[in-house]
Scaffold this active site. Structure first.
Site, PDB file in Angstrom:
ATOM      1  N   ASP A 267     -13.193 -20.082 -12.836  1.00 21.12           N
ATOM      2  CA  ASP A 267     -11.734 -20.176 -12.753  1.00 21.12           C
ATOM      3  C   ASP A 267     -11.220 -19.227 -11.677  1.00 21.12           C
ATOM      4  OD1 ASP A 267      -8.858 -20.534 -13.679  1.00 21.12           O
ATOM      5  OD2 ASP A 267      -9.915 -21.637 -15.241  1.00 21.12           O
ATOM      6  N   HIS A 330      -4.673 -17.754 -14.070  1.00 18.37           N
ATOM      7  CA  HIS A 330      -5.168 -18.710 -15.061  1.00 18.37           C
ATOM      8  C   HIS A 330      -6.523 -18.310 -15.636  1.00 18.37           C
ATOM      9  CE1 HIS A 330      -6.828 -22.699 -16.371  1.00 18.37           C
ATOM     10  NE2 HIS A 330      -5.598 -22.832 -16.814  1.00 18.37           N
ATOM     11  N   SER A 605      -5.886 -26.884 -20.757  1.00 16.69           N
ATOM     12  CA  SER A 605      -6.703 -25.691 -20.541  1.00 16.69           C
ATOM     13  C   SER A 605      -6.358 -24.595 -21.525  1.00 16.69           C
ATOM     14  CB  SER A 605      -6.556 -25.175 -19.109  1.00 16.69           C
ATOM     15  OG  SER A 605      -5.243 -24.760 -18.856  1.00 16.69           O
TER      16      SER A 605
END
Length: 634
Positions: A267, A330, A605
């Protein structure tokens, strides 16, 4: 014939085993060349032929063996709609035509090897694809050289690389001569070629067709734009109480907490200063350290060709990732939702007090004792840049070095504003990468966020790489009312209300009686705002959220595979450069947000990390049970 429509959309490429080293191509004209020479490879590749064979129904084991015998021992490669691709010469194909289970055979056309966003020329359609004069790139999947040259080369990888380099130089020269433009082409692995152009009209037109005509090219697709699947729907709220009733969870009573498990996450990065990841040992960059409390490895690829980040000007080249996360990043959020566990040193100071840690611990992840093998695929606040070949460059390191068996991809293809809602619902080479890796490593489980395009269309909005056959694609549901209300304190008010980071005032999240809009939160002098629109009486974890992407896949498979709570989920917050201190932070939300350790997001997510954590708890339980049974038998 019912295969006509399918043959126009050969999207699915799945892994197959390399065949036996028996010749099946008509290469009589290549006998003048040396047995293992570059000249011979060029000759043999030009003689190779691919055929599409449709059968009455899926092949039985005996029928599959019959096909293999007909085509020189090669394994037929399944596409879909009971259609297979095989390498064969005309004599072998004539034998195969006489089999009763064969419905039809034809030679593979170049259009069979091009994704639908390339067919027809998308730059002529105003409603789909990138702009014709904008830069873009395509990915080409190369044929397995062991399948293409089975009896003429044996483990001569250097010779094969030389063959492909020569082919690439010829393709570049041909495009330059015919169209007057330069293209950049680079092999990112033995399986994939990355081609970039300054003009999408050239890249998706002449270049794609040139590649598709080559026998050594198996598939051509546009390189999709990838985004994280949490921020896309809503940067709002979370569920701190997973049971919505406040009772002690039975899993923790049974001491299932992920201990002994490692999860692989790729990520945007991790702000390892957050108390959910704090460790007294340094961050293990591009190495593995089992002593670490939480992050046992942190990979960041410096070779830009791996992720297609290289620029023509060497000064603009950049790595695929760095060693941190931007503010509200994120990757920090996703990692905390999988395995976050609050802790701070005793002398941490006011930003990581014992009281703060105690409160933050209420939001520890389900697999709170699991560890993380992280791969950073973003630099700063740029775009996600995962390796172009996931099978070669993303999964092996955490699997082999860190022992990770659960892999989480909380990102995927995003539909551009000019594209149809179903544009990402296709089987890509990265979807195949997942299938190939899990086929070769049967104990690996890849979990992928299904996407957040549910409100754009009623079906077929699941995006790649969640379209993989062997991955678990995760959609998301709503949460319960009291959990969402409890999460309001962890919403970044500026994000929730659309305010700038340093707005003139902030939203007060304590009043739930009056009614007001989010836009009113930014008004001068405003101190009260309710969020009643996010806690309606109909909210329930039993409801699939409106934004959750829907199935089916384009070839008719059921996706998503599972849904989990993904609305209003609290997890770790990255402070980024807004917090200059290098020490740990664990502050609770307040008027000053820069050191807040928790935030909330909604999306697939936000749901996928919970499933990844659950998978690790199942592994922990099964290993404990197997160990107990072995001890009893002993």
């Amino acid at each position: 014939m019912r295969c006509t429509r399918f043959l126009q959309a050969c999207l699915v490429l799945v892994c197959w085993s390399p065949g036996k080293p028996d010749s099946h191509h008509d290469v009589s004209g290549c006998r003048h060349a040396g047995r293992e020479s570059l000249e011979r490879l060029l000759c043999v590749s030009a003689s190779a032929r691919r055929y599409l064979v449709q059968v009455n129904e899926s092949l039985t084991p005996s029928q599959r063996k019959d096909v293999e015998d007909c085509v020189g021992g090669r394994h037929p490669k399944y596409l879909h709609d009971d259609t297979y691709m095989v390498f064969a010469d005309e004599r072998e194909i004539e034998v195969l035509r006489r089999r009763g289970f064969v419905q039809g055979i034809r030679m593979q056309h170049e259009t069979d090897k091009m994704s639908l966003d390339i067919l027809p020329s998308p730059w002529t359609r105003a409603t789909s694809g990138p702009q014709a004069d904008s830069p873009c790139s395509v990915l080409a999947l190369l044929a397995d050289w062991r399948e293409l040259f089975p009896s003429y080369i044996h483990d001569q990888r250097d010779l094969v690389k030389g063959f492909y380099r020569l082919q690439i130089s010829r393709w570049r020269a041909g495009v330059a001569e015919d169209h007057g433009v330069e293209i950049e082409a680079e092999m990112v692995s033995e399986r994939k070629l990355h081609v970039s152009c300054q003009s999408c009209e050239v890249c998706m037109g002449a270049v794609s067709r040139l590649l598709a005509r080559q026998n050594v090219i198996e598939w051509v697709e546009t390189r999709p734009k990838l985004v994280a699947m949490g921020n896309f729907v809503s940067s709002l709220l979370s569920s701190g109480d997973p049971t919505c009733g406040g009772r002690e969870d039975d899993l923790f009573v049974r001491a299932l907490n992920g201990e002994g498990e490692v999860v692989s996450i790729a990520d945007s990065g991790i702000d390892h200063r957050n108390c959910m990841f704090w460790d007294e040992l340094p961050l293990p960059l591009n190495t593995f350290d089992s002593r670490k409390r939480k992050i046992v490895s942190y990979f960041s690829y410096s070779n830009c060709s791996i992720c297609g980040a290289c620029a023509k000007d060497a000064k603009e080249q950049r790595p695929c990732g760095d060693a941190g996360d931007a503010e509200r990043g994120h990757g920090t959020y996703v990692s905390g939702a999988v395995a976050g566990s609050a802790a701070c040193p005793s002398d941490a100071g006011f930003m990581c007090s014992a009281e703060d840690v105690k409160f933050a611990s209420l939001y520890n992840a389900l697999a709170r004792e699991a560890k993380i093998a992280f791969t950073d695929i973003m630099v700063g606040k740029g775009e996600l840049s995962p390796p172009l070949d996931l099978h070669k460059h993303l999964f092996p390191d955490p699997y082999n070095q860190s022992g990770a068996r659960v892999m989480l991809l909380a990102w995927g293809c995003v539909v551009r504003a000019t594209e149809e809602a179903t544009a990402c619902n296709r089987y890509t080479s990265q979807s195949q990468d997942i299938d190939l890796f899990t086929w070769e490593n049967r104990d690996a489980l890849v979990i992928v966020a299904a996407g957040n395009d549910g409100e754009r269309a009623s079906k077929q909005t699941v995006g790649a790489p969640a379209t993989s056959k062997n991955a678990i694609a995760i959609g998301f549901t709503e949460t319960c009312v009291n959990a969402s209300v409890a999460s309001y304190a962890y919403t970044d008010p500026f994000v929730a209300a659309g305010c700038g980071l340093f707005g003139s005032s902030r939203c007060c999240l304590s009043s739930f009686e009056s009614k007001c809009s989010l836009s009113q939160c930014c008004g001068e002098g405003r101190e009260d705002c309710c969020f009643s629109s996010f806690s309606g009486p109909g909210m329930s974890p039993d409801n699939v959220a409106a934004g959750s992407s829907r199935g089916f896949t384009m070839d008719g498979r059921i996706k998503p595979d599972m849904v989990a709570v993904g609305s209003h989920v609290v997890s770790a917050r990255a402070a980024g450069e807004s917090l200059p201190s290098s020490g740990p932070f664990c502050s609770l939300p307040s008027g000053t947000q820069y050191s807040a350790a928790l935030t909330s997001l909604t999306g697939s997510s936000s749901a996928a990390p919970g499933v990844a954590a659950s998978a690790m708890l199942i592994r922990q339980y099964l290993k404990r049970r197997m160990s107990s049974e072995q001890g009893t038998r002993a």
